[in-house]
Scaffold this motif. Sequence first.
Motif, PDB file in Angstrom:
ATOM      1  N   THR A   1     -20.357 -14.881 -33.314  1.00  0.00           N
ATOM      2  CA  THR A   1     -20.292 -13.466 -32.878  1.00  0.00           C
ATOM      3  C   THR A   1     -20.763 -13.539 -31.395  1.00  0.00           C
ATOM      4  N   ILE A   2     -20.372 -12.572 -30.604  1.00  0.00           N
ATOM      5  CA  ILE A   2     -20.826 -12.416 -29.273  1.00  0.00           C
ATOM      6  C   ILE A   2     -22.422 -11.864 -29.250  1.00  0.00           C
ATOM      7  N   ASP A   3     -22.662 -11.180 -30.365  1.00  0.00           N
ATOM      8  CA  ASP A   3     -23.965 -10.357 -30.402  1.00  0.00           C
ATOM      9  C   ASP A   3     -25.224 -11.258 -30.515  1.00  0.00           C
TER      10      ASP A   3
ATOM     11  N   MET B   1     -22.191  -4.925 -24.798  1.00  0.00           N
ATOM     12  CA  MET B   1     -22.208  -5.137 -26.218  1.00  0.00           C
ATOM     13  C   MET B   1     -23.166  -5.710 -26.810  1.00  0.00           C
ATOM     14  N   GLY B   2     -23.298  -5.861 -28.481  1.00  0.00           N
ATOM     15  CA  GLY B   2     -24.611  -6.208 -28.984  1.00  0.00           C
ATOM     16  C   GLY B   2     -24.757  -5.666 -30.245  1.00  0.00           C
ATOM     17  N   HIS B   3     -23.854  -4.646 -30.597  1.00  0.00           N
ATOM     18  CA  HIS B   3     -24.200  -4.032 -31.791  1.00  0.00           C
ATOM     19  C   HIS B   3     -25.729  -3.200 -31.779  1.00  0.00           C
TER      20      HIS B   3
ATOM     21  N   ARG C   1     -15.442  -9.867 -25.087  1.00  0.00           N
ATOM     22  CA  ARG C   1     -14.905 -10.912 -26.267  1.00  0.00           C
ATOM     23  C   ARG C   1     -13.865 -11.856 -25.655  1.00  0.00           C
TER      24      ARG C   1
ATOM     25  N   ARG D   1     -11.049  -6.995 -40.144  1.00  0.00           N
ATOM     26  CA  ARG D   1     -12.415  -6.412 -40.786  1.00  0.00           C
ATOM     27  C   ARG D   1     -12.525  -6.151 -42.156  1.00  0.00           C
TER      28      ARG D   1
ATOM     29  N   TYR E   1     -14.295  -4.846 -24.215  1.00  0.00           N
ATOM     30  CA  TYR E   1     -13.720  -5.860 -25.050  1.00  0.00           C
ATOM     31  C   TYR E   1     -13.487  -7.043 -23.986  1.00  0.00           C
TER      32      TYR E   1
ATOM     33  N   GLY F   1     -14.989  -9.149 -35.650  1.00  0.00           N
ATOM     34  CA  GLY F   1     -14.669  -9.242 -34.531  1.00  0.00           C
ATOM     35  C   GLY F   1     -14.305 -10.589 -33.705  1.00  0.00           C
ATOM     36  N   ASP F   2     -13.224 -10.651 -33.099  1.00  0.00           N
ATOM     37  CA  ASP F   2     -13.194 -12.171 -32.265  1.00  0.00           C
ATOM     38  C   ASP F   2     -14.213 -12.877 -31.371  1.00  0.00           C
TER      39      ASP F   2
ATOM     40  N   GLU G   1     -25.441  -1.626 -25.698  1.00  0.00           N
ATOM     41  CA  GLU G   1     -24.451  -0.291 -26.257  1.00  0.00           C
ATOM     42  C   GLU G   1     -25.527   0.307 -27.448  1.00  0.00           C
TER      43      GLU G   1
END
Length: 343
Positions: free
Chosen positions: A131-133, A175-177, A264, A74, A261, A12-13, A228
């Motif tokens: 990653t944003i996560d 988000m954050g997976h 991101r 991916r 999104y 993911g960007d 999430e």
Amino acid sequence: MAKKIGILTSGGDCPGLNAAIRGVAKTAMIEYGMEVYGFSSGFKGLIDNDYTQLTDQSVSGILTLGGTILGTSREKPFQKGDESHDKPDDIIKTYKDLGLDCLVCLGGNGTIKTAAKLSEIGLNIIGLPKTIDNDVWGTDETFGFDSAVSICTDAIDRLHTTGNSHKRIMVIEVMGHAAGWIALHAGIAGGGDVILVPEIEYDINVVTQNLKERHDKGKPYSIVVVAEGIFKGEKKSAAGYITKKILKMTGLETRETVLGYIQRGGTPTAKDRILATEYGAFAAELIHKGIYNQMVAIKNNDVIAIPLKESAGKTKLVSADTNLVRTAKKLGVCFGTPDFYKK
Ligand code: F6P
């Protein structure tokens, strides 16, 4: 002889990818006289031999740009699937034909895992954690995270005013997976009243009791920040579920927002630009010194290198015992834990 390096962005960007590409490429070209090649769409470009040479010109003016000028995908070359050709073999061929000395892989957990596997089959690799996560193991921070937290905080700020006007409970999903870093940081920066993260088990009764009590005390509205990943792999909408529960159990008017999104996209914060630039420049320095198969990381404000295989396959999660969680609890932030009412 001048070294030749490849660079790709995978997964993911996030904001800061272009700053990192620029950091690697400029340092490699200007400081060390290397040739730099950019592969398109992550590992796909490496499999398909799809690349362009980067120049001082092509990496100029991209510092503030969101997304990635190289494109991303991916693609997981080690995953079983299309057996018509051997993707790792294709990758080795591209790497060798181009005469690369090293490949720089910018990505999150999945990318770091693939990067480690490529190093095991004989390629020289450097990984940069993005990653944003913020869930890459072995680094205090990934670039992209600060930008996402800033976007989420801005969104929460806006929910405060509309929530207050309508006297509503506002639930926001970020988000954050599988990790709760964005929810924790944005929740605190945005003054969330309830923060739910996957790593801290919550009791919905504690959450709703707290929201009812806030309402009964005359607090006109409440903000609930939900990661999430709270259902750990189940395909349930976190915000949708929590909103319905609150509505049913409190009778208070509740609304949900799923930020998606937007988190991101767009320009990176100054902090992410600096971190990405530092990571990129350090990657070029490692390559110059012939130090390979490392992931660049930041530990206690020092940019360092750790072996790729140390990070691969692990996830950095929030601990219920971190200072930030303890501080938030002292301020009365509810994580839905039973200790909320045991004081
Ligand atoms: O970049 C990380 C992330 O934003 C996760 O938080 C999220 O679950 C995932 O990517 C979704 O992205 P995509 O739809 O591109 O797979």
